[in-house]
Scaffold this motif. Structure first.
Motif, PDB file in Angstrom:
ATOM      1  N   TRP A  32       0.938  -1.253  -0.012  1.00 23.72           N
ATOM      2  CA  TRP A  32       0.042  -0.010  -0.058  1.00 23.72           C
ATOM      3  C   TRP A  32       0.731   1.329  -0.048  1.00 23.72           C
ATOM      4  O   TRP A  32       1.941   1.339   0.734  1.00 23.72           O
ATOM      5  CB  TRP A  32      -0.808  -0.124   1.163  1.00 23.72           C
ATOM      6  N   LEU A  33       0.783   2.075  -0.780  1.00 24.96           N
ATOM      7  CA  LEU A  33       1.187   3.374  -0.726  1.00 24.96           C
ATOM      8  C   LEU A  33       0.428   4.576   0.108  1.00 24.96           C
ATOM      9  O   LEU A  33      -0.715   4.704  -0.029  1.00 24.96           O
ATOM     10  CB  LEU A  33       1.398   4.309  -2.270  1.00 24.96           C
ATOM     11  N   VAL A  34       1.114   4.857   1.140  1.00 25.67           N
ATOM     12  CA  VAL A  34       0.531   5.898   1.993  1.00 25.67           C
ATOM     13  C   VAL A  34       1.427   6.915   2.508  1.00 25.67           C
ATOM     14  O   VAL A  34       1.523   7.806   1.483  1.00 25.67           O
ATOM     15  CB  VAL A  34       0.160   4.931   3.329  1.00 25.67           C
ATOM     16  N   GLY A  35       2.118   6.865   3.708  1.00 28.49           N
ATOM     17  CA  GLY A  35       2.953   8.085   3.818  1.00 28.49           C
ATOM     18  C   GLY A  35       2.453   8.946   4.786  1.00 28.49           C
ATOM     19  O   GLY A  35       1.662   9.106   5.205  1.00 28.49           O
ATOM     20  N   GLU A  36       3.733   9.865   5.314  1.00 30.49           N
ATOM     21  CA  GLU A  36       3.616  10.594   6.246  1.00 30.49           C
ATOM     22  C   GLU A  36       4.361  12.016   5.638  1.00 30.49           C
ATOM     23  O   GLU A  36       5.507  12.094   5.473  1.00 30.49           O
ATOM     24  CB  GLU A  36       4.252  10.307   7.733  1.00 30.49           C
ATOM     25  N   TYR A  37       3.762  13.199   5.748  1.00 29.78           N
ATOM     26  CA  TYR A  37       4.205  14.387   5.281  1.00 29.78           C
ATOM     27  C   TYR A  37       4.926  15.005   6.263  1.00 29.78           C
ATOM     28  O   TYR A  37       4.420  15.439   7.385  1.00 29.78           O
ATOM     29  CB  TYR A  37       3.013  15.113   4.467  1.00 29.78           C
ATOM     30  N   THR A  38       5.972  15.602   5.704  1.00 31.73           N
ATOM     31  CA  THR A  38       6.858  16.562   6.845  1.00 31.73           C
ATOM     32  C   THR A  38       6.983  17.774   6.194  1.00 31.73           C
ATOM     33  O   THR A  38       7.614  18.039   4.906  1.00 31.73           O
ATOM     34  CB  THR A  38       8.200  15.843   7.079  1.00 31.73           C
ATOM     35  N   ASN A  39       6.642  18.928   7.078  1.00 32.24           N
ATOM     36  CA  ASN A  39       7.145  20.481   6.357  1.00 32.24           C
ATOM     37  C   ASN A  39       8.578  20.487   6.812  1.00 32.24           C
ATOM     38  O   ASN A  39       8.907  20.549   8.094  1.00 32.24           O
ATOM     39  CB  ASN A  39       6.143  21.373   7.117  1.00 32.24           C
ATOM     40  N   ASP A  40       9.548  20.820   5.866  1.00 34.84           N
ATOM     41  CA  ASP A  40      10.682  20.760   6.084  1.00 34.84           C
ATOM     42  C   ASP A  40      11.102  22.185   6.457  1.00 34.84           C
ATOM     43  O   ASP A  40      12.497  22.533   6.664  1.00 34.84           O
ATOM     44  CB  ASP A  40      11.521  20.332   4.742  1.00 34.84           C
ATOM     45  N   GLU A  41      10.376  23.233   6.512  1.00 37.89           N
ATOM     46  CA  GLU A  41      10.676  24.520   6.891  1.00 37.89           C
ATOM     47  C   GLU A  41       9.650  24.981   7.918  1.00 37.89           C
ATOM     48  O   GLU A  41       8.764  26.168   7.569  1.00 37.89           O
ATOM     49  CB  GLU A  41      10.957  25.352   5.717  1.00 37.89           C
ATOM     50  N   PRO A  42       9.060  24.310   8.838  1.00 37.62           N
ATOM     51  CA  PRO A  42       8.039  24.838   9.787  1.00 37.62           C
ATOM     52  C   PRO A  42       8.042  26.243  10.202  1.00 37.62           C
ATOM     53  O   PRO A  42       7.007  26.718  10.490  1.00 37.62           O
ATOM     54  CB  PRO A  42       7.847  23.806  10.802  1.00 37.62           C
ATOM     55  N   GLU A  43       9.214  26.884  10.179  1.00 36.85           N
ATOM     56  CA  GLU A  43       9.081  28.214  10.967  1.00 36.85           C
ATOM     57  C   GLU A  43       8.833  29.180   9.832  1.00 36.85           C
ATOM     58  O   GLU A  43       8.851  30.570  10.227  1.00 36.85           O
ATOM     59  CB  GLU A  43      10.705  28.423  11.549  1.00 36.85           C
ATOM     60  N   ALA A  44       9.056  28.949   8.553  1.00 36.75           N
ATOM     61  CA  ALA A  44       8.895  29.896   7.620  1.00 36.75           C
ATOM     62  C   ALA A  44       7.410  30.245   7.422  1.00 36.75           C
ATOM     63  O   ALA A  44       6.511  29.626   7.306  1.00 36.75           O
ATOM     64  CB  ALA A  44       9.232  29.307   6.233  1.00 36.75           C
ATOM     65  N   THR A  45       7.083  31.666   7.398  1.00 34.48           N
ATOM     66  CA  THR A  45       5.739  32.049   7.575  1.00 34.48           C
ATOM     67  C   THR A  45       5.130  32.497   6.319  1.00 34.48           C
ATOM     68  O   THR A  45       4.280  33.324   6.048  1.00 34.48           O
ATOM     69  CB  THR A  45       5.905  33.347   8.367  1.00 34.48           C
ATOM     70  N   ASP A  46       5.969  32.538   5.260  1.00 34.98           N
ATOM     71  CA  ASP A  46       5.352  32.821   3.838  1.00 34.98           C
ATOM     72  C   ASP A  46       5.090  31.657   2.916  1.00 34.98           C
ATOM     73  O   ASP A  46       4.727  31.874   1.898  1.00 34.98           O
ATOM     74  CB  ASP A  46       6.330  33.563   3.233  1.00 34.98           C
ATOM     75  N   THR A  47       4.867  30.482   3.684  1.00 35.18           N
ATOM     76  CA  THR A  47       4.497  29.308   2.640  1.00 35.18           C
ATOM     77  C   THR A  47       3.029  28.993   2.824  1.00 35.18           C
ATOM     78  O   THR A  47       2.329  29.147   3.889  1.00 35.18           O
ATOM     79  CB  THR A  47       5.387  28.079   3.231  1.00 35.18           C
ATOM     80  N   ASP A  48       2.543  28.009   1.800  1.00 37.04           N
ATOM     81  CA  ASP A  48       1.133  27.590   1.942  1.00 37.04           C
ATOM     82  C   ASP A  48       0.931  26.845   3.364  1.00 37.04           C
ATOM     83  O   ASP A  48      -0.272  26.802   3.983  1.00 37.04           O
ATOM     84  CB  ASP A  48       0.830  26.809   0.770  1.00 37.04           C
ATOM     85  N   ASN A  49       1.863  25.883   3.715  1.00 40.89           N
ATOM     86  CA  ASN A  49       1.721  25.168   4.737  1.00 40.89           C
ATOM     87  C   ASN A  49       1.506  25.862   6.171  1.00 40.89           C
ATOM     88  O   ASN A  49       0.428  25.505   6.966  1.00 40.89           O
ATOM     89  CB  ASN A  49       2.931  24.266   5.100  1.00 40.89           C
ATOM     90  N   TRP A  50       2.194  27.189   6.285  1.00 44.44           N
ATOM     91  CA  TRP A  50       2.214  27.934   7.490  1.00 44.44           C
ATOM     92  C   TRP A  50       0.625  28.747   7.560  1.00 44.44           C
ATOM     93  O   TRP A  50       0.073  28.607   8.452  1.00 44.44           O
ATOM     94  CB  TRP A  50       3.054  29.185   7.490  1.00 44.44           C
ATOM     95  N   ALA A  51       0.406  29.004   6.253  1.00 40.92           N
ATOM     96  CA  ALA A  51      -1.001  29.764   6.068  1.00 40.92           C
ATOM     97  C   ALA A  51      -2.003  28.899   6.683  1.00 40.92           C
ATOM     98  O   ALA A  51      -2.995  29.344   7.184  1.00 40.92           O
ATOM     99  CB  ALA A  51      -1.264  30.166   4.793  1.00 40.92           C
ATOM    100  N   LEU A  52      -2.273  27.574   5.864  1.00 42.10           N
ATOM    101  CA  LEU A  52      -3.290  26.496   6.417  1.00 42.10           C
ATOM    102  C   LEU A  52      -3.176  26.225   7.849  1.00 42.10           C
ATOM    103  O   LEU A  52      -4.173  26.155   8.345  1.00 42.10           O
ATOM    104  CB  LEU A  52      -3.023  25.580   5.178  1.00 42.10           C
TER     105      LEU A  52
END
Length: 258
Positions: free
Chosen positions: A207-227
């Motif tokens: 099964w293809l599953v996976g765990e996502y890691t934000n590699d720049e969690p402190e950056a405040t200008d990214t889509d991950n930070w906004a969401l």
């Protein structure tokens, strides 16, 4: 003289029956004529794949004044290609992917069939936008998205987008949003992507599953930070994937490669 409404072509990767797509039709049906061509079943993760060896079929699912819904047995990109070739009475004014059930921020954008829809429209020089909600549930609540989806759609219909640029719009799972941020794509990686399982008949399957890691969690200008902080993330996305920094470094070194 009858004024022709804008034509909006919609597809997705969750299937023509998905709540997100049908919510989108409801949100936009007064802004233009709606033509839907979407997969007959879920096609998540198909990105910009198209069918080169499988015959494709179209089926009219429903029709009413200003709205037609078709399904296709192919990929999201197949749906756009067939719609443009066989179904559209004129060139669409806009292509929309979504509303997707699930996050298409960061590197997910590269795998997304919803973004495949949007990239295909963009490659045809049609203003194109993807909408996604960070909620994978079949019965996700899309109503909080209505106002912003309508405003973005109306703005793109009125002003267009630069050739070769589309918009990747992601909404956090929330009843209300803190605002809208224009963001860059976060650097992220997927790990633990494969689960091996033993079949009772004596062979392994995966099964293809996976765990996502934000590699720049402190950056405040990214889509991950906004969401993650309750904002709607709009990421302008280009078809041209040229690395212009490396281009400048290499263009005067071509003799070294000959």
């Amino acid at each position: 003289m009858k004024i022709m409404k804008p034509l909006i072509l919609i597809s997705n990767d969750d299937g023509y029956h998905a709540k997100g797509l049908n919510s989108l039709i409801d949100m936009l049906s007064d802004l233009g004529d709606i033509l839907v061509c979407a997969p007959e079943s879920a096609r998540s993760g198909f990105a910009t794949a198209f069918s080169a060896t499988t015959p494709l079929r179209l089926k009219l699912r429903r029709k009413r004044e200003g709205v037609e819904v078709w399904s296709c047995n192919g990929t999201p990109v197949d749906c756009v290609k067939l719609a443009l070739s066989q179904l559209c009475p004129r060139r669409p004014d806009m292509v929309i992917g979504g509303i997707n059930h699930g996050d298409n921020g960061s590197v997910n954008s590269h795998y997304s069939g919803t973004m495949g829809v949007t990239r295909e429209g963009c490659m045809k020089y049609i203003p194109s936008v993807a909408f996604s909600l960070c909620d994978y549930r079949d019965d996700a609540d899309f109503e909080p998205l209505r106002s912003i989806v309508r405003k973005i759609t109306a703005k793109v219909l009125a002003e267009g987008l630069p050739k070769g640029t589309c918009l990747n719009v992601n909404f956090p799972k929330a009843a209300e949003f803190k605002g809208v941020k224009v963001c860059r794509m976060a650097k992220g990686t997927w790990g633990n992507e494969v689960v091996r399982t033993r079949h009772p008949r004596g062979y392994d399957y995966y099964w293809l599953v996976g765990e996502y890691t934000n590699d720049e969690p402190e950056a405040t200008d990214t889509d991950n930070w906004a969401l993650n902080h309750g904002y709607v993330a709009i990421t302008p996305t280009t078809i041209d994937v040229t690395d212009y920094t490396m281009f400048e470094r290499l263009k005067d070194c071509t003799d070294e490669f000959c």
